[in-house]
Design a protein around this motif. Sequence first.
Motif, mmCIF file in Angstrom:
data_model
loop_
_atom_site.group_PDB
_atom_site.id
_atom_site.type_symbol
_atom_site.label_atom_id
_atom_site.label_comp_id
_atom_site.label_asym_id
_atom_site.label_seq_id
_atom_site.Cartn_x
_atom_site.Cartn_y
_atom_site.Cartn_z
ATOM 1 N N UNK A 140 -29.941 -66.224 95.071
ATOM 2 C CA UNK A 140 -29.735 -67.410 95.907
ATOM 3 C C UNK A 140 -28.274 -67.516 96.338
ATOM 4 N N UNK A 141 -27.358 -67.233 95.413
ATOM 5 C CA UNK A 141 -25.923 -67.284 95.751
ATOM 6 C C UNK A 141 -25.571 -66.229 96.800
ATOM 7 N N UNK A 142 -26.139 -65.040 96.673
ATOM 8 C CA UNK A 142 -25.854 -63.963 97.630
ATOM 9 C C UNK A 142 -26.364 -64.312 99.025
ATOM 10 N N UNK A 143 -27.508 -64.984 99.078
ATOM 11 C CA UNK A 143 -28.047 -65.387 100.385
ATOM 12 C C UNK A 143 -27.147 -66.433 101.023
ATOM 13 N N UNK A 144 -26.692 -67.387 100.233
ATOM 14 C CA UNK A 144 -25.800 -68.421 100.767
ATOM 15 C C UNK A 144 -24.492 -67.811 101.286
ATOM 16 N N UNK A 145 -24.086 -66.732 100.638
ATOM 17 C CA UNK A 145 -22.856 -66.040 101.076
ATOM 18 C C UNK A 145 -23.135 -65.016 102.176
ATOM 19 N N UNK A 146 -24.377 -64.955 102.636
ATOM 20 C CA UNK A 146 -24.809 -64.061 103.727
ATOM 21 C C UNK A 146 -24.539 -62.596 103.414
ATOM 22 N N UNK A 147 -24.734 -62.213 102.141
ATOM 23 C CA UNK A 147 -24.466 -60.836 101.727
ATOM 24 C C UNK A 147 -25.622 -59.883 101.997
ATOM 25 N N UNK A 148 -26.802 -60.419 102.282
ATOM 26 C CA UNK A 148 -27.973 -59.557 102.445
ATOM 27 C C UNK A 148 -28.095 -58.984 103.852
ATOM 28 N N UNK A 149 -27.429 -59.598 104.804
ATOM 29 C CA UNK A 149 -27.705 -59.293 106.207
ATOM 30 C C UNK A 149 -27.319 -57.878 106.625
ATOM 31 N N UNK A 150 -26.403 -57.277 105.895
ATOM 32 C CA UNK A 150 -25.970 -55.927 106.267
ATOM 33 C C UNK A 150 -26.802 -54.838 105.598
ATOM 34 N N UNK A 151 -27.723 -55.241 104.699
ATOM 35 C CA UNK A 151 -28.559 -54.252 104.029
ATOM 36 C C UNK A 151 -29.677 -53.796 104.955
ATOM 37 N N UNK A 152 -30.035 -52.529 104.865
ATOM 38 C CA UNK A 152 -31.120 -51.993 105.667
ATOM 39 C C UNK A 152 -32.431 -52.670 105.286
ATOM 40 N N UNK A 153 -33.141 -53.166 106.287
ATOM 41 C CA UNK A 153 -34.423 -53.826 106.047
ATOM 42 C C UNK A 153 -34.312 -55.303 105.778
ATOM 43 N N UNK A 154 -33.090 -55.828 105.768
ATOM 44 C CA UNK A 154 -32.877 -57.260 105.549
ATOM 45 C C UNK A 154 -32.298 -57.876 106.821
#
Length: 575
Positions: free
Chosen positions: A121-135
């Motif tokens: 949840x913290x990683x999503x709030x920090x927008x860390x997932x957006x650069x991963x392939x498939x995310x």
Amino acid sequence: MVRTNVEIEALLQEYADLIAITGGDAFKARAYEKAAHAIGGYPADVSHLDAAGLREIPGVGRSIAEKVIEYFRTGNVTVVEETRAQIPEGVRQLITIPTLGPKKAMALYEDLHISSVGALADAIKAEKLRDLKGFGEKTEENILHGIALMQQAGERILLSTAMEPAEDIVTELSRITGCENCAYAGSLRRMKETIGDIDILVAAERSASFMDALAELSSTAEVIAHGRKKTSIRTTKGLQVDLRVVRPDSWGAGLQYFTGSKAHNIRTRTIAVHLGLKLSEYGLFETDGGKRVASQSEGEVYDRLGLPWIPPTLREDRGEIEAGLRGELPDVVTAQDIRGDLHTHTDLTDGLAPLEEMVAAAAERGYAYYAITDHAPNLYMQRMTDEKILAQRAHVRSLDGRRRRMRLLHGTELNIGPDGEVDWPGEFLQGFDICVASVHSHFHLSREAMTRRIVRACENPHINVIGHPTTRLIGKRQGIDADLDEVFAACARTGTALEINAQPDRLDLGDEDILRARSHGAKFAIDTDAHSIPQLAYLRYGIGMAQRGWLTPEEVINTWPLRRLRRFLRKDRAD
């Protein structure tokens, strides 16, 4: 459903997930998933089968049968334990999040070292997932939604998950000498879709033997509290069970009190006060002098309050008190009113049992009619064709000729496409006795588009029932975003029934939506959507939802005689 079968189903499903997480063969994972469903839906206890007997279950091959036998012999399966050890505990926690699959969970662990729901949840709030392939941003939204669903579910369990252990405990305690009455109470008796804990009530002169028996059950993992009036345990499956023992002459008052709901009980106690009385779990007493005036039965307690006996499923303070005082409480639909099941599947598509076996099982339930509604071709994974469905129709007609006491209806479950279109054209649909139409994909259309989609399906003169109307999966997926009042009004206007799908993880429509739809004048069908013989028994959960929605037999089309049902299914089409 047999408990052993459920355990094996969970084990094989977990192994299928583990294979997917570790990047194993997708076909192998699918094979274990199919075997899991097959064993979960098998009508007999698989623990009584040897390897050869297990291999007779569709989808269970030699390797899977050997693993099941190993589990029966040792309580573990070596390859499952070894595969578990390869996967960090945090990843196994992540895949419990609805909307997050095993491959994405493993990617999050490997690329971002995320191993807990909080860290995700913290990683999503920090927008860390957006650069991963498939995310992407949409993926983040879906995962957050899944986390919210999981947190919302909390410690609550499905109605069906609580029912079996509750009934087992009632059976065990009822055998003890001195037991005059025993029943489950609380939200389980009120048939709520999810249950916090299980409440059991016993009527007996002495409590010690019952308290000891609960603590000593083989399913008891932990004794939380052990007393004279109340004992609480936690089962090996993590369910809390609270046992209370009352004297036999307080049985009715105790059952009424511990059934609830809290809001309903506040109303009944308020009425008691206005009558110069006091209501508790021990009885109804005069305020002045303390004389007990009612307690032995629920009916006696309600009668002394000036009310009829109120079915437990209505006790939610949603107008039942007022209706009772006016003499307008509905005679809600019961299992005895149901004449048939209008939505079931066979092994022609994703069911587990052949047509003949499903029909025979339905006949044993005493139905007057029974519908077979396998999936249509737009659900591509089922590989339905015109030829297959027509061959099934011929088979159904031949069986119908042999079963005069139970008439068979040949139907299909259609897929409602994004624009409201369905699988087959009208001239082909005209050959079916009944057509159920359901949303199976494109769950995220706009509210306007979703509403238009379902209304258009209602307006199709060949569609008789809207299956699992909101598509919800309890604790896993929220219902679609649609103007349900417009949908309900369209159903009433077009003569299209709304399904109350009795699958325990659906219970769709739920009680609040049933109440809304009822106000529009819609009709309903209580169906099991059974994919195996044991699932035909799920009807009880659909009936519970229908009762909670205040439905009477007149409002449920599968309580009607066949001739009247057939008239409804024609939707005013010319004969």
